[in-house]
Scaffold this motif. Structure first.
Motif, PDB file in Angstrom:
ATOM      1  N   ARG A  94       0.823  -1.220   0.000  1.00 16.85           N
ATOM      2  CA  ARG A  94       0.000   0.000   0.000  1.00 16.85           C
ATOM      3  C   ARG A  94       0.856   1.269   0.000  1.00 16.85           C
ATOM      4  O   ARG A  94       0.345   2.373  -0.141  1.00 16.85           O
ATOM      5  N   ARG A  95       2.167   1.087   0.190  1.00 15.65           N
ATOM      6  CA  ARG A  95       3.060   2.246   0.163  1.00 15.65           C
ATOM      7  C   ARG A  95       4.427   1.823  -0.366  1.00 15.65           C
ATOM      8  O   ARG A  95       4.782   0.644  -0.329  1.00 15.65           O
ATOM      9  N   ASP A 114      -4.140   0.268  -4.097  1.00 18.58           N
ATOM     10  CA  ASP A 114      -5.210   0.582  -3.145  1.00 18.58           C
ATOM     11  C   ASP A 114      -5.968  -0.723  -2.900  1.00 18.58           C
ATOM     12  O   ASP A 114      -6.664  -1.214  -3.789  1.00 18.58           O
ATOM     13  N   GLU A 116      -8.495  -1.372  -1.369  1.00 14.74           N
ATOM     14  CA  GLU A 116      -9.952  -1.260  -1.431  1.00 14.74           C
ATOM     15  C   GLU A 116     -10.449  -1.274  -2.877  1.00 14.74           C
ATOM     16  O   GLU A 116     -11.646  -1.387  -3.119  1.00 14.74           O
ATOM     17  N   LYS A 117      -9.515  -1.165  -3.827  1.00 11.84           N
ATOM     18  CA  LYS A 117      -9.894  -1.156  -5.245  1.00 11.84           C
ATOM     19  C   LYS A 117      -8.986  -2.105  -6.031  1.00 11.84           C
ATOM     20  O   LYS A 117      -8.423  -1.740  -7.064  1.00 11.84           O
TER      21      LYS A 117
END
Length: 292
Positions: A94-95, A114, A116-117
């Motif tokens: 995520r990073r 992401d 969530e996507k």
């Protein structure tokens, strides 16, 4: 003014402490000397992993690490960079984190997604031969819902994308005593993920169940730090009972990737991870026994 009978209380406490120590010692001893049923196969896999590296490199395979910012992922990146076993290694997280350019070569590429996507990042999961799934969080850090979101939803969704993208071999870092029927959230969730991964039918699924990881975490986890402090002397006396150095886990994952097997699904417990790392004296003892 407090007063107590030292001649009565102190001996009683000493007896209680001694009794507990004996019980714990017996518990650790039983784990330490619990025989490994398939030790010859594991020793063979560790040896094959060490001996077949040149052949594996020539195959030009690609890999992806999910959770490379975590402790196990960081060690795995370091070891893979040193070994140069894959022509390309994708690091998905995520990073983005700084990588030591003196160690990590151009074959490593970071991809920020992401979670969530995830459907929007389908391309990032395509074209990998081997996957190392080290993603995870804790209930203390993320709350119960956040923990399930990361350790269950994200892990399974990314595995689905990797499978549809052509991945042949997935390695999942689970936990000791993982059981989908457990009353404990952590072990139950890990067990549920294991069962879900099995029905995805990867050509090869390797599940690792390490116990307490011996590592100085960059991220502070007070309970784990206390457990490691208490278990450090235990790990010296009973090294394979309920602890494992994090380097052993990462090395075992590499040896598993390089070795071959006719099994579609394999699960490795804590003691077996020690053997698969090639750093345990168990295989050496077995070899000496055979030559006698």
């Amino acid at each position: 003014m407090l007063w107590f009978k030292c001649d009565e209380i102190i001996p009683g406490v000493a007896i209680a402490v001694g009794f507990i120590a004996i019980c714990l010692g017996g518990f650790f001893l039983s784990y330490e000397y619990d025989p490994i049923v398939n030790v010859e196969i594991l020793c063979s896999m560790a040896e094959e992993g060490e001996n077949q590296r040149d052949i594996f490199r020539q195959a030009g395979k690609t890999a992806v690490i999910l959770g490379h910012t975590g402790e196990t992922g960081r060690v795995l990146v370091k070891l893979l960079a040193q070994e140069k076993l894959f022509k390309k290694v994708t690091l998905i997280g995520r990073r983005e984190i700084p990588l030591d350019k003196e160690v990590v070569g151009p074959e490593f590429e970071q991809k920020v997604v992401d979670f969530e996507k995830l459907d929007d990042y389908e391309e990032d999961f395509k074209g990998h031969d081997v996957g190392f799934w080290c993603l995870g969080t804790t209930k203390a850090k993320s709350g119960e819902e956040g923990f399930k979101r990361v350790d269950y939803d994200y892990v399974l969704k990314t595995a689905e994308l990797a499978k549809s993208g052509g991945m042949k071999h997935l390695q999942f870092m689970s936990t000791h005593s993982a059981d989908h029927t457990s009353s404990l959230l952590y072990t139950r969730t890990k067990g549920q993920v294991e069962e879900a991964l099995k029905v995805m039918h990867f050509e090869r699924l390797s599940i690792l169940r390490p116990a307490v990881l011996m590592v100085d975490r960059q991220e502070s986890r007070k309970m784990e730090a206390f457990a490691r402090f208490v278990l450090t002397p235990v790990s010296k006396l009973f090294p394979t009972a309920i602890t494992v150095p994090i380097e052993y886990v990462a090395t075992a994952m590499i040896n598993i990737a390089v070795s071959t097997t006719d099994k579609n699904c394999e699960t490795f417990e804590n003691k077996e991870i020690h053997v698969l790392s090639g750093k345990s004296p168990i295989c050496q003892k077995k070899e000496k026994t055979k030559t006698k």
